[in-house]
Write an enzyme that holds these catalytic residues in place. Structure first.
Site, PDB file in Angstrom:
ATOM      1  N   LYS A 138       0.834  -1.204   0.000  1.00 11.90           N
ATOM      2  CA  LYS A 138       0.000   0.000   0.000  1.00 11.90           C
ATOM      3  C   LYS A 138       0.870   1.256   0.000  1.00 11.90           C
ATOM      4  O   LYS A 138       1.907   1.304   0.644  1.00 11.90           O
ATOM      5  CB  LYS A 138      -0.894  -0.042   1.238  1.00 11.90           C
ATOM      6  CG  LYS A 138      -1.914   1.039   1.254  1.00 11.90           C
ATOM      7  CD  LYS A 138      -3.188   0.631   1.945  1.00 11.90           C
ATOM      8  CE  LYS A 138      -4.092   1.834   2.060  1.00 11.90           C
ATOM      9  NZ  LYS A 138      -4.213   2.599   0.808  1.00 11.90           N
ATOM     10  N   ASN A 198     -12.354   4.903  -6.302  1.00 11.91           N
ATOM     11  CA  ASN A 198     -11.964   5.001  -4.908  1.00 11.91           C
ATOM     12  C   ASN A 198     -11.293   6.329  -4.646  1.00 11.91           C
ATOM     13  O   ASN A 198     -10.687   6.922  -5.534  1.00 11.91           O
ATOM     14  CB  ASN A 198     -11.023   3.854  -4.512  1.00 11.91           C
ATOM     15  CG  ASN A 198      -9.568   4.211  -4.748  1.00 11.91           C
ATOM     16  OD1 ASN A 198      -8.933   4.866  -3.912  1.00 11.91           O
ATOM     17  ND2 ASN A 198      -9.031   3.816  -5.891  1.00 11.91           N
ATOM     18  N   LEU A 241      -4.514   7.356   0.370  1.00 14.31           N
ATOM     19  CA  LEU A 241      -3.201   6.975   0.908  1.00 14.31           C
ATOM     20  C   LEU A 241      -3.203   6.787   2.429  1.00 14.31           C
ATOM     21  O   LEU A 241      -2.334   7.297   3.131  1.00 14.31           O
ATOM     22  CB  LEU A 241      -2.130   8.011   0.517  1.00 14.31           C
ATOM     23  CG  LEU A 241      -1.835   8.129  -0.977  1.00 14.31           C
ATOM     24  CD1 LEU A 241      -0.921   9.323  -1.240  1.00 14.31           C
ATOM     25  CD2 LEU A 241      -1.208   6.853  -1.510  1.00 14.31           C
ATOM     26  N   ASN A 285       5.710   0.900  -2.327  1.00 16.95           N
ATOM     27  CA  ASN A 285       5.111   1.953  -3.154  1.00 16.95           C
ATOM     28  C   ASN A 285       5.155   3.262  -2.359  1.00 16.95           C
ATOM     29  O   ASN A 285       4.582   3.361  -1.281  1.00 16.95           O
ATOM     30  CB  ASN A 285       3.671   1.557  -3.494  1.00 16.95           C
ATOM     31  CG  ASN A 285       2.976   2.577  -4.374  1.00 16.95           C
ATOM     32  OD1 ASN A 285       2.613   3.655  -3.922  1.00 16.95           O
ATOM     33  ND2 ASN A 285       2.787   2.249  -5.640  1.00 16.95           N
ATOM     34  N   CYS A 288      -1.112   9.355  -7.815  1.00 19.06           N
ATOM     35  CA  CYS A 288      -2.308   9.184  -6.988  1.00 19.06           C
ATOM     36  C   CYS A 288      -3.264  10.346  -7.235  1.00 19.06           C
ATOM     37  O   CYS A 288      -2.909  11.504  -7.007  1.00 19.06           O
ATOM     38  CB  CYS A 288      -1.973   9.112  -5.502  1.00 19.06           C
ATOM     39  SG  CYS A 288      -3.469   8.941  -4.506  1.00 19.06           S
ATOM     40  N   THR A 308      -4.992   4.802 -11.639  1.00 15.59           N
ATOM     41  CA  THR A 308      -6.422   4.925 -11.943  1.00 15.59           C
ATOM     42  C   THR A 308      -6.724   6.156 -12.803  1.00 15.59           C
ATOM     43  O   THR A 308      -5.978   7.127 -12.811  1.00 15.59           O
ATOM     44  CB  THR A 308      -7.237   5.027 -10.648  1.00 15.59           C
ATOM     45  OG1 THR A 308      -6.694   6.089  -9.858  1.00 15.59           O
ATOM     46  CG2 THR A 308      -7.179   3.740  -9.865  1.00 15.59           C
ATOM     47  N   GLY A 312      -3.960  -2.481 -14.605  1.00 15.77           N
ATOM     48  CA  GLY A 312      -5.211  -1.836 -14.982  1.00 15.77           C
ATOM     49  C   GLY A 312      -6.216  -2.837 -15.512  1.00 15.77           C
ATOM     50  O   GLY A 312      -6.108  -3.282 -16.648  1.00 15.77           O
ATOM     51  N   GLY A 313      -7.160  -3.223 -14.674  1.00 12.71           N
ATOM     52  CA  GLY A 313      -8.271  -4.049 -15.130  1.00 12.71           C
ATOM     53  C   GLY A 313      -7.963  -5.508 -15.373  1.00 12.71           C
ATOM     54  O   GLY A 313      -8.773  -6.229 -15.951  1.00 12.71           O
ATOM     55  N   GLY A 315      -5.219  -5.612  -9.624  1.00  9.97           N
ATOM     56  CA  GLY A 315      -5.686  -4.679  -8.604  1.00  9.97           C
ATOM     57  C   GLY A 315      -7.081  -4.972  -8.126  1.00  9.97           C
ATOM     58  O   GLY A 315      -7.310  -5.835  -7.274  1.00  9.97           O
TER      59      GLY A 315
END
Lengths: 304, 245
Positions: A46, A70, A74, A101, A132, A196, A246-247, A268
């Site tokens: 995270k 979302n 953070l 990360n 982010c 995202t 991604g996806g 994810g």
């Protein structure tokens, strides 16, 4: 137990398979207690900042057609607690690649966090999140300009020793290739993409945005083709390795992402729908490879 | 785990109950734990408090509040659903010495039904006080089942069409029960009012829009007196003193 057909080497880090839970969808690793984490090629932990953060108020989650928004913002215990407790606790039970990360609100914050993470022997890769969308005055601001992204890259590269630095890129830009190249030129060892996509939902009942932060990051199956396109563009324009994200929701998606040019593939949001997603994807990769006549996953990286 | 809908029907105006069965499920839920159900055509799962369970089956009681629950209410027996069962931390019955009061409102009665059975089975005196808007909102059959599990059931309605007119706290005042612990699930203002009206220890079940339901995404973290806690994993049940009202 390791199936060599699945193994990849990512910026010098050998991984049993290319599947990595994406940052923000797997806590700090130990939150997942439903399977042995050692099946995972790597784990991206995270997002961590210099100071502890609670994040945004609720609601932080909104559903979308084939995905979710979302604005967690953070939430993390801060870099020092992260390094003192979260990483060592995970390393005790997990032998694969641990990816830290790192997020920040200033160049100095990125540098301080990366310097401390660099000194931690349990961390294999540092993933710098310049993308982010859910925090003000930071995060994505660094990832939406080639100049700022390059500045962060060269500044953290100066302080990180002995482990690769990946820059995690935002899709909320006009030309992701320009930013990717700027990071590569500034010394990045690899790139993770995509973070995202900025989105919004409005409650019909309250006539106000559903999320506390008004906007949020869109993830989930719906963004897969956007991610494949961007990975393909970046992988063909740069020579450093790419972690595709991604996806991704299936072994077929992993293979498609690798064909686009990814050396490793992050999963994810699917972890949120199905806690066993990564494990099931890894287990079904060999059969899917057989069906498609793929001998080894390294053979298909960037073939598209 | 894949469950099959065995029954699904209206229990009161806007309130439904569904029984789901799976031979792999062993009725292990505690009151306050939830089932996280993936509805076909929706990306995220929906959380439902488990209101009762047994070998091979579990029950949920739900209100139709959005498109997902409206579709759920139309599902025929035989429909197969992907369910993550027994998520979260439920109510702790050991906190009750002799007698407990359960305060519930709306779909908040669901986890209290299972809790009432657990408390009664453990030899505790149980009084359930449930609040509704109108008499037609009361799921009478469910009230009877809670009574037959050994609990006394008291009703409050906003319009006075059944039981005490007003809130659950008004019913408590009217009946003057004696108890040493309480549990609550329902609208936040109701739980807050109970906290204000009652001095002894208690536990509340919180609600939040969730992502994962299993504690990995931090999408439902609330700030508590003990720091940030995930409603899905650390909760949904919290001690009253941990909640920052």
């Amino acid at each position: 137990m390791v199936n060599e057909r699945l193994s990849v080497t990512l910026a010098g880090v050998k991984m049993d398979n290319p599947v990595v839970p994406a940052s923000g969808t797997f806590g700090f690793g130990l939150e997942m207690d439903r399977y042995d984490l050692n099946v995972l090629g790597g784990i991206s932990l995270k997002g961590t900042t210099l100071e502890p953060r609670y994040g945004n108020p609720l609601p932080r989650i909104a559903e979308t057609p084939s995905g979710l928004l979302n604005c967690v913002g953070l939430q993390n215990p801060g870099i020092d607690a992260f390094l003192a407790t979260k990483v060592p606790a995970l390393r005790k039970v997990y032998g694969g690649a641990i990816i830290a990360n790192i997020s920040g609100f200033s160049l100095e914050e990125y540098v301080k966090c990366c310097e401390r993470a660099s000194a931690c022997g349990d961390i294999d890769i540092i993933e710098v999140n310049v993308s982010c969308p859910n925090v003000h005055g930071g995060g994505m601001a660094f990832g939406t300009s080639a100049k700022a992204a390059a500045e962060v890259t060269s500044a953290v590269k100066k302080v990180v020793k002995g482990k690769p630095v990946f820059i995690k890129l935002s899709p909320n830009v006009t030309d992701i290739v320009e930013i990717a190249k700027a990071c590569e030129d500034a010394g990045a060892d690899g790139l993770t993409l995509i973070n995202t996509l900025l989105g919004m939902r409005i409650s019909l009942a309250t006539r106000k945005p559903l999320l506390s932060n008004r906007t949020g990051g869109l993830s989930g199956r719906g963004i897969f083709p956007v991610a494949v396109r961007m990975v393909w563009q970046v992988a063909h324009a740069c020579s450093i390795p790419v972690m595709g994200c991604g996806g991704v929701a299936s072994a077929q998606d992993v293979i498609e992402m690798m064909m686009a040019g990814a050396t490793a593939v992050q999963v994810g949001s699917e972890n949120l729908r199905n806690p066993l997603a990564c494990k099931e994807i890894i287990e079904s990769l060999p059969e899917e490879m057989d069906r498609l006549g793929i001998g080894s996953l390294t053979d298909i990286i960037g073939v598209a | 785990m894949i469950f099959t809908v065995t029954s699904n029907g209206q229990a009161a105006s806007g309130t439904f109950r569904m029984v789901l069965s799976s031979p792999e499920y062993h009725g292990s839920a505690r009151g306050g734990q939830f089932a996280y159900i993936l509805l076909p055509g929706y990306y995220l799962r929906r959380p439902f408090a488990i209101s009762d369970c047994g070998e091979g089956w579990l029950e949920i009681i739900y209100c139709t509040v959005g498109n997902g629950t409206r579709e759920l209410s139309g599902m025929a027996p035989g429909t197969r659903l992907d369910v993550l069962a027994d998520l979260g931390h439920g109510f702790d019955i050991r906190a009750t010495k002799d007698a407990a009061v359960l305060f519930g409102g709306g779909a908040g009665i669901a986890p209290l039904k299972l809790l009432a059975r657990e408390l009664a089975a453990a030899g505790k005196k149980v009084t359930a006080i449930f609040g509704f808007n109108r008499a037609v909102d009361i799921p009478e059959a469910i009230m009877d089942e809670i009574r037959s599990s050994g609990a006394e059931v008291l009703i409050a309605t906003m319009d006075g069409s059944a039981g005490t007119k007003g809130f659950v706290t008004d019913a408590l005042r009217e009946h003057g029960c004696s108890f040493d612990y309480w549990y609550s699930c329902g609208p936040l203002p109701m739980m807050k009012a109970v906290c204000k009206a009652v001095d002894c220890g208690g536990q509340v079940s919180m609600e939040a829009r969730m992502g994962c339901g299993t504690g990995i995404c931090y999408g439902c973290s609330i700030m508590t007196a003990k720091g940030a806690r995930r409603v899905c994993k650390d909760g949904p049940v919290f001690d009253r003193e941990d909640i920052i009202w």
